[in-house]
Write a protein that holds these residues in place. Structure first.
Motif, PDB file in Angstrom:
ATOM      1  N   GLU A  54      72.200 -14.317 -77.534  1.00 39.82           N
ATOM      2  CA  GLU A  54      73.270 -14.944 -78.313  1.00 39.82           C
ATOM      3  C   GLU A  54      72.717 -16.115 -79.135  1.00 39.82           C
ATOM      4  N   TYR A  55      71.841 -16.893 -78.530  1.00 41.88           N
ATOM      5  CA  TYR A  55      71.225 -18.026 -79.224  1.00 41.88           C
ATOM      6  C   TYR A  55      70.448 -17.517 -80.438  1.00 41.88           C
ATOM      7  N   TYR A  56      69.687 -16.459 -80.235  1.00 39.06           N
ATOM      8  CA  TYR A  56      68.890 -15.900 -81.336  1.00 39.06           C
ATOM      9  C   TYR A  56      69.800 -15.367 -82.451  1.00 39.06           C
ATOM     10  N   ASP A  57      70.871 -14.686 -82.071  1.00 40.59           N
ATOM     11  CA  ASP A  57      71.819 -14.186 -83.074  1.00 40.59           C
ATOM     12  C   ASP A  57      72.386 -15.325 -83.918  1.00 40.59           C
ATOM     13  N   GLU A  58      72.650 -16.447 -83.269  1.00 45.27           N
ATOM     14  CA  GLU A  58      73.251 -17.572 -83.982  1.00 45.27           C
ATOM     15  C   GLU A  58      72.243 -18.352 -84.828  1.00 45.27           C
ATOM     16  N   TYR A  59      71.056 -18.606 -84.284  1.00 46.65           N
ATOM     17  CA  TYR A  59      70.096 -19.495 -84.951  1.00 46.65           C
ATOM     18  C   TYR A  59      68.881 -18.778 -85.558  1.00 46.65           C
ATOM     19  N   GLN A  60      68.723 -17.493 -85.277  1.00 42.57           N
ATOM     20  CA  GLN A  60      67.590 -16.703 -85.783  1.00 42.57           C
ATOM     21  C   GLN A  60      66.240 -17.269 -85.359  1.00 42.57           C
ATOM     22  N   ILE A  61      66.203 -17.866 -84.168  1.00 47.20           N
ATOM     23  CA  ILE A  61      64.952 -18.392 -83.625  1.00 47.20           C
ATOM     24  C   ILE A  61      65.003 -18.304 -82.109  1.00 47.20           C
ATOM     25  N   ALA A  62      63.863 -18.036 -81.510  1.00 47.18           N
ATOM     26  CA  ALA A  62      63.762 -18.045 -80.051  1.00 47.18           C
ATOM     27  C   ALA A  62      63.396 -19.471 -79.643  1.00 47.18           C
ATOM     28  N   PRO A  63      64.212 -20.111 -78.821  1.00 48.09           N
ATOM     29  CA  PRO A  63      63.978 -21.528 -78.524  1.00 48.09           C
ATOM     30  C   PRO A  63      62.788 -21.762 -77.594  1.00 48.09           C
ATOM     31  N   ALA A  64      62.079 -22.845 -77.840  1.00 49.00           N
ATOM     32  CA  ALA A  64      61.034 -23.287 -76.916  1.00 49.00           C
ATOM     33  C   ALA A  64      61.724 -23.764 -75.637  1.00 49.00           C
ATOM     34  N   VAL A  65      60.967 -23.908 -74.575  1.00 43.95           N
ATOM     35  CA  VAL A  65      61.544 -24.185 -73.260  1.00 43.95           C
ATOM     36  C   VAL A  65      62.384 -25.461 -73.221  1.00 43.95           C
ATOM     37  N   ARG A  66      61.962 -26.505 -73.884  1.00 43.95           N
ATOM     38  CA  ARG A  66      62.730 -27.765 -73.861  1.00 43.95           C
ATOM     39  C   ARG A  66      64.107 -27.568 -74.511  1.00 43.95           C
ATOM     40  N   VAL A  67      64.132 -26.885 -75.651  1.00 43.56           N
ATOM     41  CA  VAL A  67      65.392 -26.618 -76.354  1.00 43.56           C
ATOM     42  C   VAL A  67      66.255 -25.665 -75.527  1.00 43.56           C
ATOM     43  N   LEU A  68      65.621 -24.668 -74.943  1.00 41.01           N
ATOM     44  CA  LEU A  68      66.332 -23.699 -74.101  1.00 41.01           C
ATOM     45  C   LEU A  68      67.001 -24.396 -72.923  1.00 41.01           C
ATOM     46  N   THR A  69      66.256 -25.237 -72.245  1.00 42.09           N
ATOM     47  CA  THR A  69      66.790 -25.956 -71.083  1.00 42.09           C
ATOM     48  C   THR A  69      68.008 -26.795 -71.464  1.00 42.09           C
ATOM     49  N   LYS A  70      67.882 -27.504 -72.572  1.00 39.38           N
ATOM     50  CA  LYS A  70      68.985 -28.356 -73.029  1.00 39.38           C
ATOM     51  C   LYS A  70      70.215 -27.517 -73.400  1.00 39.38           C
ATOM     52  N   ALA A  71      70.001 -26.415 -74.139  1.00 38.50           N
ATOM     53  CA  ALA A  71      71.116 -25.562 -74.575  1.00 38.50           C
ATOM     54  C   ALA A  71      71.809 -24.904 -73.384  1.00 38.50           C
ATOM     55  N   ILE A  72      71.032 -24.471 -72.395  1.00 40.76           N
ATOM     56  CA  ILE A  72      71.632 -23.858 -71.200  1.00 40.76           C
ATOM     57  C   ILE A  72      72.424 -24.907 -70.423  1.00 40.76           C
ATOM     58  N   GLY A  73      71.878 -26.100 -70.301  1.00 43.88           N
ATOM     59  CA  GLY A  73      72.581 -27.179 -69.606  1.00 43.88           C
ATOM     60  C   GLY A  73      73.912 -27.486 -70.250  1.00 43.88           C
ATOM     61  N   LYS A  74      73.933 -27.461 -71.563  1.00 45.36           N
ATOM     62  CA  LYS A  74      75.162 -27.739 -72.310  1.00 45.36           C
ATOM     63  C   LYS A  74      76.224 -26.673 -72.048  1.00 45.36           C
ATOM     64  N   LYS A  75      75.791 -25.423 -71.981  1.00 48.68           N
ATOM     65  CA  LYS A  75      76.749 -24.320 -71.842  1.00 48.68           C
ATOM     66  C   LYS A  75      77.053 -23.971 -70.390  1.00 48.68           C
ATOM     67  N   MET A  76      76.045 -24.043 -69.511  1.00 53.62           N
ATOM     68  CA  MET A  76      76.205 -23.552 -68.135  1.00 53.62           C
ATOM     69  C   MET A  76      76.154 -24.632 -67.067  1.00 53.62           C
ATOM     70  N   GLY A  77      75.875 -25.857 -67.479  1.00 49.26           N
ATOM     71  CA  GLY A  77      75.814 -26.941 -66.500  1.00 49.26           C
ATOM     72  C   GLY A  77      74.401 -27.302 -66.094  1.00 49.26           C
ATOM     73  N   LYS A  78      74.273 -28.494 -65.519  1.00 54.07           N
ATOM     74  CA  LYS A  78      72.954 -29.029 -65.164  1.00 54.07           C
ATOM     75  C   LYS A  78      72.250 -28.224 -64.074  1.00 54.07           C
ATOM     76  N   ASP A  79      73.018 -27.561 -63.201  1.00 54.37           N
ATOM     77  CA  ASP A  79      72.370 -26.802 -62.133  1.00 54.37           C
ATOM     78  C   ASP A  79      71.552 -25.624 -62.682  1.00 54.37           C
ATOM     79  N   LYS A  80      71.906 -25.125 -63.860  1.00 60.93           N
ATOM     80  CA  LYS A  80      71.151 -24.033 -64.485  1.00 60.93           C
ATOM     81  C   LYS A  80      70.306 -24.531 -65.655  1.00 60.93           C
ATOM     82  N   GLY A  81      70.699 -25.636 -66.228  1.00 63.79           N
ATOM     83  CA  GLY A  81      69.989 -26.177 -67.385  1.00 63.79           C
ATOM     84  C   GLY A  81      68.896 -27.130 -66.988  1.00 63.79           C
ATOM     85  N   ASN A  82      68.005 -26.651 -66.114  1.00 61.03           N
ATOM     86  CA  ASN A  82      66.862 -27.487 -65.740  1.00 61.03           C
ATOM     87  C   ASN A  82      65.634 -26.598 -65.542  1.00 61.03           C
ATOM     88  N   SER A  83      64.485 -27.185 -65.723  1.00 61.41           N
ATOM     89  CA  SER A  83      63.230 -26.436 -65.675  1.00 61.41           C
ATOM     90  C   SER A  83      63.005 -25.766 -64.318  1.00 61.41           C
TER      91      SER A  83
END
Length: 111
Positions: A54-83
């Motif tokens: 879904e992220y790729y469909d929206e932004y046309q880029i595969a996120p690096a791990v730092r961006v991925l972690t932050k985006a997941i935390g925003k959508k799914m919560g801190k328990d999943k949005g961490n390294s």
């Protein structure tokens, strides 16, 4: 180009195992790619894989791990949005490995 055969269909991959044509992807191919890393995908894996697609469909880029972690935390919560959580699911790197399973290109900045 190398190919993998999934359910009788040849699919092109690059030298690192990423699909060369994103439209070739389906869940069966994702599971096959995971099996090459000796991983069986659970619902938790699919949740992250689907998020990435879904992220790729929206932004046309595969996120690096730092961006991925932050985006997941925003959508799914801190328990999943961490390294820690993401590396438990994708031990070879959540950005790199999860994107490969999701049929996406290797994230920018990944070696």
């Amino acid at each position: 180009m190398a190919t993998i055969n999934v359910a009788g269909k040849d699919v092109e991959v690059d030298e690192e195992g990423y699909l060369t044509n994103l439209a070739d992807w389906n869940e069966e191919i994702g599971a096959f790619l995971a099996s090459q890393d000796e991983l069986e995908l659970t619902d938790a894996h699919w949740e992250i894989i689907n998020f990435l697609r879904e992220y790729y469909d929206e932004y046309q880029i595969a996120p690096a791990v730092r961006v991925l972690t932050k985006a997941i935390g925003k959508k799914m919560g801190k328990d999943k949005g961490n390294s820690k959580y993401l590396y438990e699911l994708f031990p070879y790197g959540p950005g790199k490995q999860a994107c490969r399973f999701a049929g996406l290109p290797k994230p920018t900045g990944c070696i």
